[in-house]
Enzyme design. Structure first.
Site, PDB file in Angstrom:
ATOM      1  CG  ASP A  18      20.256 -49.511 -23.625  1.00 35.93           C
ATOM      2  OD1 ASP A  18      19.551 -49.605 -22.598  1.00 35.93           O
ATOM      3  OD2 ASP A  18      20.877 -48.472 -23.928  1.00 35.93           O
ATOM      4  CG  ASN A  66      22.931 -51.448 -15.123  1.00 37.60           C
ATOM      5  OD1 ASN A  66      23.162 -52.384 -15.889  1.00 37.60           O
ATOM      6  ND2 ASN A  66      22.661 -50.228 -15.591  1.00 37.60           N
TER       7      ASN A  66
END
Ligand code: IPE
Ligand code: IPE
Ligand code: MG
Length: 236
Positions: A18, A66
């Protein structure tokens, strides 16, 4: 064997990569360039893990959530995946590594499916190291996928080991250590079945800046954790 003098090296390490977007934003770059930097770094860190002697490495590359991102960013990620999984390159970049893609990866289209199927087939008989990559992955969906396969096989009684056998990582040990970069302290639907006893580590570093030094630090922190598995350790 490993040239690194580390105590308690994990057998299985997992990364939630991330911070690519924030890394790019700080530099005035597009999010796609952030992902590019992230995947360049990923290649090096994954190699290093295998060099250190970690046999199983898992990566969260794209979640089912996502898909809610802008189309342009998703297209950029797909381009990166097409390159990353190119079998000729992969085989050269990662000797002895078998790739296992977790998730309904065909959602990335026929072209991606062909590349993914090819690299899976061409690394299938390797058994020294395994790289699991979550592509359109969700831990909850993985459990649903496992249950549906069990139903398809006519399974009528289930215990923990049945589920172990039907998830994407069947036959593999569970992650000893899960690292999520960028300071976020959550799993975001990653390896929910397998994380039961994983040690969690949340460095603030954004993924493209997570280099060798950071990895060694994470492994040092891990080696000092006291993994009790519900027991009482005599020496305490
Ligand atoms: C990478 O980081 C995660 C992927 C989907 C590859 P992000 O894109 O989530 O980066 P941030 O969280 O916006 O900084
Ligand atoms: C988790 O990161 C998914 C991947 C690393 C692929 P996100 O950046 O998508 O997670 P949230 O939205 O912050 O929970
Ligand atoms: Mg993020």
């Amino acid at each position: 064997m490993s040239n690194y003098s580390l105590n308690a090296v994990p057998t299985h390490i997992a990364f939630i990569i991330d911070g690519n977007g924030r890394w790019a934003k700080r530099r005035g770059l597009s999010r796609s360039l952030g992902h590019k930097a992230g995947f360049n770094n990923l290649k090096k860190i994954v190699k290093l893990c295998f060099e250190i002697g970690i046999r199983y490495v898992s990566i969260y590359a794209f979640s089912t959530e996502n898909w809610n991102r802008p189309e342009k960013e998703i297209e950029g990620l797909k381009e990166i995946f097409l390159q990353y999984f190119n079998a000729d390159k992969f085989i050269e970049d990662y000797p002895d590594v078998k790739v296992n893609i977790m998730g309904e990866y065909s959602k990335f289209g026929e072209d991606f499916k062909a590349i993914a199927d090819d690299v899976i087939a061409r690394t299938n008989d390797r058994d020294k190291y395994i790289l699991n990559v979550g592509v359109n992955y969700s831990g909850k969906d993985e459990i649903v996928y496992a249950v549906n396969r069990m139903i398809g096989d006519g399974v009528t009684r289930v215990d923990r080991s049945t589920i172990d056998n039907y998830i994407y990582t069947s036959g593999q040990p569970e992650p000893d250590l899960i690292i999520r970069t960028s300071g976020e302290q959550r799993l975001s639907n990653f390896m929910l079945w397998q994380c039961a006893y994983s040690e969690l580590y949340f460095p603030k570093t954004l993924w493209p800046d997570f280099k060798k030094k950071e990895l060694l630090k994470a492994l040092d922190v891990y080696s000092k954790r006291n993994r009790r598995f519900g027991q009482i350790k005599e020496e305490e």
